[in-house]
Design a protein around this motif. Structure first.
Motif, PDB file in Angstrom:
ATOM      1  N   GLU A 208      -6.826 -20.112   4.840  1.00  0.00           N
ATOM      2  CA  GLU A 208      -6.876 -18.746   4.317  1.00  0.00           C
ATOM      3  C   GLU A 208      -6.685 -17.761   5.460  1.00  0.00           C
ATOM      4  N   ASP A 209      -6.210 -16.576   5.123  1.00  0.00           N
ATOM      5  CA  ASP A 209      -6.026 -15.527   6.128  1.00  0.00           C
ATOM      6  C   ASP A 209      -6.340 -14.167   5.505  1.00  0.00           C
ATOM      7  N   PRO A 210      -7.594 -13.979   5.064  1.00  0.00           N
ATOM      8  CA  PRO A 210      -7.948 -12.737   4.371  1.00  0.00           C
ATOM      9  C   PRO A 210      -7.825 -11.484   5.233  1.00  0.00           C
ATOM     10  N   HIS A 211      -7.908 -11.652   6.551  1.00  0.00           N
ATOM     11  CA  HIS A 211      -7.828 -10.507   7.458  1.00  0.00           C
ATOM     12  C   HIS A 211      -6.425 -10.311   8.026  1.00  0.00           C
ATOM     13  N   GLN A 212      -5.477 -11.109   7.561  1.00  0.00           N
ATOM     14  CA  GLN A 212      -4.084 -11.021   8.019  1.00  0.00           C
ATOM     15  C   GLN A 212      -4.002 -11.131   9.548  1.00  0.00           C
ATOM     16  N   LEU A 213      -4.704 -12.120  10.067  1.00  0.00           N
ATOM     17  CA  LEU A 213      -4.725 -12.320  11.515  1.00  0.00           C
ATOM     18  C   LEU A 213      -3.366 -12.751  12.049  1.00  0.00           C
ATOM     19  N   LEU A 214      -2.604 -13.472  11.237  1.00  0.00           N
ATOM     20  CA  LEU A 214      -1.297 -13.914  11.705  1.00  0.00           C
ATOM     21  C   LEU A 214      -0.283 -12.781  11.768  1.00  0.00           C
ATOM     22  N   ALA A 215      -0.664 -11.612  11.234  1.00  0.00           N
ATOM     23  CA  ALA A 215       0.210 -10.439  11.337  1.00  0.00           C
ATOM     24  C   ALA A 215      -0.029  -9.655  12.623  1.00  0.00           C
ATOM     25  N   ILE A 216      -1.082 -10.030  13.362  1.00  0.00           N
ATOM     26  CA  ILE A 216      -1.372  -9.365  14.635  1.00  0.00           C
ATOM     27  C   ILE A 216      -0.298  -9.733  15.649  1.00  0.00           C
ATOM     28  N   ASP A 217      -0.017  -8.821  16.544  1.00  0.00           N
ATOM     29  CA  ASP A 217       0.927  -9.078  17.633  1.00  0.00           C
ATOM     30  C   ASP A 217       0.632 -10.449  18.247  1.00  0.00           C
ATOM     31  N   PRO A 218       1.596 -11.379  18.219  1.00  0.00           N
ATOM     32  CA  PRO A 218       1.343 -12.726  18.751  1.00  0.00           C
ATOM     33  C   PRO A 218       0.912 -12.742  20.211  1.00  0.00           C
ATOM     34  N   GLU A 219       1.217 -11.686  20.951  1.00  0.00           N
ATOM     35  CA  GLU A 219       0.790 -11.639  22.344  1.00  0.00           C
ATOM     36  C   GLU A 219      -0.718 -11.421  22.483  1.00  0.00           C
ATOM     37  N   LEU A 220      -1.381 -11.107  21.366  1.00  0.00           N
ATOM     38  CA  LEU A 220      -2.809 -10.792  21.419  1.00  0.00           C
ATOM     39  C   LEU A 220      -3.680 -11.889  20.832  1.00  0.00           C
ATOM     40  N   ILE A 221      -3.072 -12.991  20.364  1.00  0.00           N
ATOM     41  CA  ILE A 221      -3.861 -14.058  19.751  1.00  0.00           C
ATOM     42  C   ILE A 221      -3.525 -15.408  20.377  1.00  0.00           C
ATOM     43  N   VAL A 222      -4.542 -16.266  20.371  1.00  0.00           N
ATOM     44  CA  VAL A 222      -4.401 -17.660  20.763  1.00  0.00           C
ATOM     45  C   VAL A 222      -5.130 -18.485  19.707  1.00  0.00           C
ATOM     46  N   PHE A 223      -5.093 -19.802  19.840  1.00  0.00           N
ATOM     47  CA  PHE A 223      -5.651 -20.668  18.801  1.00  0.00           C
ATOM     48  C   PHE A 223      -6.575 -21.711  19.408  1.00  0.00           C
ATOM     49  N   GLU A 224      -7.568 -22.113  18.622  1.00  0.00           N
ATOM     50  CA  GLU A 224      -8.602 -23.009  19.121  1.00  0.00           C
ATOM     51  C   GLU A 224      -9.015 -24.024  18.064  1.00  0.00           C
ATOM     52  N   THR A 225      -9.585 -25.155  18.535  1.00  0.00           N
ATOM     53  CA  THR A 225     -10.142 -26.149  17.617  1.00  0.00           C
ATOM     54  C   THR A 225     -11.658 -26.053  17.517  1.00  0.00           C
ATOM     55  N   ASP A 226     -12.322 -25.604  18.587  1.00  0.00           N
ATOM     56  CA  ASP A 226     -13.790 -25.609  18.685  1.00  0.00           C
ATOM     57  C   ASP A 226     -14.345 -27.018  18.501  1.00  0.00           C
ATOM     58  N   THR A 227     -13.567 -28.036  18.824  1.00  0.00           N
ATOM     59  CA  THR A 227     -14.060 -29.402  18.716  1.00  0.00           C
ATOM     60  C   THR A 227     -15.296 -29.587  19.585  1.00  0.00           C
ATOM     61  N   PRO A 228     -16.245 -30.441  19.144  1.00  0.00           N
ATOM     62  CA  PRO A 228     -16.152 -31.376  18.028  1.00  0.00           C
ATOM     63  C   PRO A 228     -16.794 -30.865  16.735  1.00  0.00           C
ATOM     64  N   PHE A 229     -16.349 -29.736  16.228  1.00  0.00           N
ATOM     65  CA  PHE A 229     -16.913 -29.264  14.971  1.00  0.00           C
ATOM     66  C   PHE A 229     -16.625 -30.282  13.861  1.00  0.00           C
ATOM     67  N   ILE A 230     -17.414 -30.231  12.811  1.00  0.00           N
ATOM     68  CA  ILE A 230     -17.264 -31.163  11.689  1.00  0.00           C
ATOM     69  C   ILE A 230     -16.515 -30.461  10.567  1.00  0.00           C
ATOM     70  N   ASP A 231     -15.442 -31.072  10.075  1.00  0.00           N
ATOM     71  CA  ASP A 231     -14.631 -30.420   9.052  1.00  0.00           C
ATOM     72  C   ASP A 231     -15.247 -30.578   7.669  1.00  0.00           C
ATOM     73  N   ALA A 232     -14.561 -30.048   6.655  1.00  0.00           N
ATOM     74  CA  ALA A 232     -15.091 -30.042   5.292  1.00  0.00           C
ATOM     75  C   ALA A 232     -15.309 -31.453   4.744  1.00  0.00           C
ATOM     76  N   GLU A 233     -14.596 -32.427   5.303  1.00  0.00           N
ATOM     77  CA  GLU A 233     -14.743 -33.809   4.857  1.00  0.00           C
ATOM     78  C   GLU A 233     -15.819 -34.548   5.659  1.00  0.00           C
ATOM     79  N   GLY A 234     -16.498 -33.837   6.543  1.00  0.00           N
ATOM     80  CA  GLY A 234     -17.551 -34.453   7.328  1.00  0.00           C
ATOM     81  C   GLY A 234     -17.062 -35.266   8.493  1.00  0.00           C
ATOM     82  N   GLN A 235     -15.816 -35.089   8.894  1.00  0.00           N
ATOM     83  CA  GLN A 235     -15.245 -35.843  10.001  1.00  0.00           C
ATOM     84  C   GLN A 235     -15.294 -35.021  11.289  1.00  0.00           C
TER      85      GLN A 235
END
Length: 267
Positions: A208-235
């Motif tokens: 989901e992208d309710p805040h339209q984060l992908l519309a922000i200038d790409p030079e101002l965003i990076v991406f992360e996993t925050d591992t080892p977080f547990i996903d919705a399937e418990g993995q």
């Protein structure tokens, strides 16, 4: 070095094929977490195999800083070690323990690549006393780097932007670093980027992208996993997930993940 950290988190447009030799990076993960102790060498190999060449780590407490320092990744995998008192650990430590941690942190900042995680988590801190404690130690950490403006910060801010931003503005300077797991509206996004921070977007963006984060200038965003977080399937999510995440972001942007590496994925 701080220049290495800066190169790690600064996004760079990529227009070449996303092949295995491409350099992918994760802007925020916990490679030193106890959950990786049993198979960290296998994780290193998996990261290299997937073309992931850079990781920005995130500190939580003194024990974690020691574990980060002891990490010995292969030479083709670069890591930025980041030390700080995470607000969850601030909650758990007593004042004398926190004073001792600040003394240790002040010395450790000479040998790490950034300060963090530091911040305010008002989802966890419900009472005003608990929030005041987090604010106090957040400001104590900011004070440690007033004479180190080049040192990047990794911020942890949850339901606290209304108080965090005024505190940061009172420092009367431009910052370097990122806001971890950023998930807020465009007004808040603009406020942080005007202070010099990049916005680090979590895996939730693939759903989901309710805040339209992908519309922000790409030079101002990076991406992360925050591992080892547990996903919705418990993995448990492994650090190499960043490549799958970035390829998913490319598709959401209308790019072909095989033809264009997502902006922010290459450093």
């Amino acid at each position: 070095s701080t220049s290495f950290f800066g190169s790690m988190i600064r996004s760079t447009p990529a227009t070449h094929p996303a092949k295995p030799h491409d350099i992918w990076m994760d802007a925020h993960c916990h490679l030193s977490d106890d959950g990786f102790d049993a198979d960290r060498d296998a994780i290193y190999a998996e990261l290299v195999e997937n073309g992931v060449k850079g990781l920005v780590l995130a500190g939580t407490e003194p024990r974690d800083w020691g574990k980060q320092s002891a990490l010995a990744p292969p030479p083709e995998l670069k890591i930025a070690r980041v030390f700080g008192m995470h607000p969850w650990w601030v909650d758990d430590y007593g004042d004398e323990e926190l004073k001792a941690a600040m003394r240790e942190l002040k010395a450790a900042l000479a040998v790490c690549d950034g300060l963090g995680e530091l911040g305010l988590d008002y989802f966890r801190a419900k009472s005003e006393d608990a929030r005041e404690k987090q604010r106090h130690w957040f400001l104590e950490q900011l004070a440690l780097v007033r004479d180190r403006p080049e040192l990047p910060l990794v911020l942890h801010m949850v339901r606290s932007h209304h108080e965090a931003l005024p505190l940061l503005r009172k420092e009367r300077r431009t910052f370097r670093g990122l806001v971890h797991a950023f998930w807020a509206n465009s007004e808040i996004a603009k406020a942080y980027t005007e202070l010099g921070f990049l916005l680090s977007i979590p895996p939730r963006i693939l759903k989901e992208d309710p805040h339209q984060l992908l519309a922000i200038d790409p030079e101002l965003i990076v991406f992360e996993t925050d591992t080892p977080f547990i996903d919705a399937e418990g993995q448990r999510v492994r650090p190499a997930y960043i490549r799958e995440m970035l390829e998913g972001v490319a598709k959401l942007r209308g790019e072909d993940g095989q033809d264009v590496a997502p902006t922010g994925a290459v450093f």
